[in-house]
Scaffold this motif. Structure first.
Motif, mmCIF file in Angstrom:
data_model
loop_
_atom_site.group_PDB
_atom_site.id
_atom_site.type_symbol
_atom_site.label_atom_id
_atom_site.label_comp_id
_atom_site.label_asym_id
_atom_site.label_seq_id
_atom_site.Cartn_x
_atom_site.Cartn_y
_atom_site.Cartn_z
ATOM 1 N N UNK A 58 0.588 -1.363 0.207
ATOM 2 C CA UNK A 58 -0.191 0.009 -0.490
ATOM 3 C C UNK A 58 0.945 1.346 -0.442
ATOM 4 N N UNK A 59 2.305 1.349 0.882
ATOM 5 C CA UNK A 59 2.566 2.852 1.042
ATOM 6 C C UNK A 59 3.405 2.868 0.015
ATOM 7 N N UNK A 60 3.717 1.620 -1.220
ATOM 8 C CA UNK A 60 4.678 1.494 -2.383
ATOM 9 C C UNK A 60 3.649 2.080 -3.610
ATOM 10 N N UNK A 61 2.284 1.667 -3.215
ATOM 11 C CA UNK A 61 1.510 2.468 -4.769
ATOM 12 C C UNK A 61 1.107 3.406 -4.354
ATOM 13 N N UNK A 84 3.402 6.212 -3.113
ATOM 14 C CA UNK A 84 5.086 6.452 -2.900
ATOM 15 C C UNK A 84 4.948 6.360 -4.552
ATOM 16 N N UNK A 85 4.617 5.095 -5.484
ATOM 17 C CA UNK A 85 6.064 5.072 -6.451
ATOM 18 C C UNK A 85 4.949 5.405 -7.656
ATOM 19 N N UNK A 86 3.387 5.156 -7.384
ATOM 20 C CA UNK A 86 2.145 5.598 -8.429
ATOM 21 C C UNK A 86 1.429 6.783 -8.356
ATOM 22 N N UNK A 95 4.397 5.339 -15.942
ATOM 23 C CA UNK A 95 3.488 4.642 -14.585
ATOM 24 C C UNK A 95 2.468 4.057 -14.739
ATOM 25 N N UNK A 96 2.121 4.037 -16.310
ATOM 26 C CA UNK A 96 0.636 3.501 -16.186
ATOM 27 C C UNK A 96 0.955 2.354 -16.536
ATOM 28 N N UNK A 97 1.846 1.644 -16.787
ATOM 29 C CA UNK A 97 3.156 0.105 -16.776
ATOM 30 C C UNK A 97 3.092 -0.225 -14.881
ATOM 31 N N UNK A 98 3.316 0.692 -14.686
ATOM 32 C CA UNK A 98 3.504 0.385 -13.525
ATOM 33 C C UNK A 98 2.168 0.050 -12.553
ATOM 34 N N UNK A 99 1.808 0.795 -12.523
ATOM 35 C CA UNK A 99 -0.234 0.703 -12.686
ATOM 36 C C UNK A 99 -0.867 -0.148 -12.413
ATOM 37 N N UNK A 100 -0.571 -1.112 -13.248
ATOM 38 C CA UNK A 100 -1.278 -2.288 -14.139
ATOM 39 C C UNK A 100 0.010 -3.429 -13.511
ATOM 40 N N UNK A 101 1.146 -3.287 -13.505
ATOM 41 C CA UNK A 101 2.287 -5.017 -11.671
ATOM 42 C C UNK A 101 0.967 -4.340 -10.598
#
Length: 477
Positions: free
Chosen positions: A298-301, A303-305, A439-445
């Motif tokens: 959850x924190x990574x989402x 921060x990174x997304x 970012x969009x690809x990372x969001x899918x991950x």
């Protein structure tokens, strides 16, 4: 009627004394629970200020966890041998000493060593608290007892990241450890003055040294091996397999040894003959996949997304903690009235519903929508932990309680390490599988990883359905 009134009055007196004691213990357990969440937030800052690489600075967390795992098996014997109050004061003092030394650390190597001292104190505290709480309650109204005992575990994820963010943004990293000092001092004074002495005589049984030499390294090696999964991008590496397999072999050897020694072993494996304890232990292990995994994800989402700071990410996770607090008391009362099974089943379903929105979350998903989801998810988590812990002590004898406290804590630690490592490797694999790294690809991950987390949570429905459905008349005997 007079006799019944006397019994009722005695029960009320015992319940009031038990509740008072639990609140004194809660103050002491706040320090290690806050410490863990705050230090997690500060890892990047520690690496920068101490001129350490990330692979080295991770040992600030790893050394603490390994020390914690090493001493947990000792708590059952130690409480029986020396008594709950002396061991509680000893553990708080060791944690206080470790915190002072950590705040004075002059390089990363000294900090890692001092964290081991902290871990020794912290590893003893939670099992001792559970043992003293169950004994004081006499096995009655276990739901309420565990609701109080579990309060720090709920406050840690709420306040820890926020407090950590405030410290990192405004103060030196040394304040991460300074904050433990006043809490520990207050807890020691209150425990010294107000905790009752153990009424039962201490046990003179000798320490099962061979069991300790088998079980403590087994736990340490398993947790260490699982912790290396994320670093090595999978399970198929010597750094993961060698310690993990060695730990499993030592655990197997301990099991054989414990069966031979029966109730004189370091951990009494006869506990697993009790269905409620076995099922509760399974659920505590599986909770690692939902609780510890989400603490990483959850924190990574955010921060990174979403590109949020550490402090804002901590604030955005507060709704989950609020949800936990909303159901804590109700879950305890319902467990005492109708049993743990329906409460845990409903709680698990709420966790599933609260996690579902994150399976489709992107870079611009409405934050209010996600906050509501986190409240629901937190409400589910708050309805799971206390009933499961209460069920673990059903039908156990007073002598088995310290062993049960150590064993449940071991299951939580190994389950937490397993959950965090599984989520870490799944996320890494999902990120690597994306054709681009925008970012969009990372969001899918992240969406795919949340889906895996959802599936792991659904697995808990199976053992939850095996928990006791109705309240037992007698618990700890």
């Amino acid at each position: 009627m007079g006799k019944q009134a006397g019994v009722a009055l005695e029960q009320e007196r015992q319940e009031a004394a038990s509740k008072k004691m639990m609140w004194i213990l809660v103050i002491g357990i706040l320090a290690p629970l806050f410490d863990t969440t705050i230090t997690n937030v500060a890892i990047d800052t520690l690496a920068r200020d101490l001129n350490a690489t990330m692979s080295t600075i991770q040992w600030v967390m790893t050394s603490y966890l390994l020390a914690l795992g090493m001493v947990i098996p000792l708590t059952g014997w130690a409480v029986e041998r020396f008594g709950g109050k002396p061991m509680w004061l000893f553990s708080l003092t060791v944690f206080l000493l470790g915190s002072i030394l950590c705040s004075l650390a002059w390089n990363v190597e000294s900090l890692i060593f001092f964290r081991i001292i902290q871990g020794i104190g912290g590893g003893l505290l939670m099992p001792i608290m559970q043992t003293m709480g169950v004994r004081a309650s006499g096995g009655q109204k276990m739901g309420k007892t565990m609701a109080v005992a579990g309060l720090p575990a709920l406050l840690g994820p709420i306040l820890g990241p926020v407090l950590g963010g405030l410290i990192i943004n405004n103060l030196s990293w040394r304040w991460i450890f300074f904050v433990n000092i006043p809490i520990c001092i207050v807890a020691i004074i209150m425990a010294w003055k107000r905790l009752p002495k153990d009424e039962s005589e201490t046990n003179t049984q000798r320490l099962d040294l061979l069991g300790l030499l088998l079980l403590s390294p087994a736990i340490v090696l398993i947790i260490y091996g699982l912790g290396e999964v994320g670093t090595n991008n999978g399970f198929g590496h010597a750094a993961v397999l060698v310690p993990f397999v060695a730990g499993v072999l030592l655990l197997t050897a301990f099991s054989i040894h414990a069966f031979r020694k029966a109730n004189s072993a370091l951990i009494d494996l006869a506990l697993f003959k009790v269905r409620s304890f076995t099922v509760s232990s399974m659920l505590l292990f599986l909770s690692g996949l939902t609780t510890y995994g989400s603490m990483l994800l959850l924190p990574l989402y955010y921060q990174q997304i979403r590109g949020e700071s550490v402090l804002i990410s901590g604030l955005l996770l507060v709704p989950q903690g609020i949800g936990m607090l909303l159901t804590r008391t109700l879950a305890g009362k319902l467990t005492d009235q109708i049993g743990s099974r329906p409460v845990v089943l409903v709680g698990t379903i709420l966790v599933l519903l609260g996690t579902l929105p994150f399976v489709q979350a992107g870079t611009d998903t409405n934050l209010i929508y996600l906050s509501v989801a986190l409240i629901i998810r937190g409400a589910g988590l708050g309805a799971i932990f206390m009933p499961v812990m209460a069920s673990a002590y059903l039908d156990l004898s007073t002598k088995q309680v310290p062993h049960a406290s150590s064993t449940t804590r071991i299951m939580q630690q190994i389950g937490g390490a397993f959950g965090a490592s599984m989520i870490a490797i799944i996320l890494q694999n999902q990120l690597a599988a994306q054709p681009t790294q925008d970012i969009a690809a990372r969001a899918i991950a992240f969406d795919q990883t949340f889906l895996w987390s959802l599936c792991f949570t659904a697995l808990a429905l199976i053992p939850a359905a095996l928990l006791p459905r109705v309240k037992k008349v007698s618990s700890v005997k």
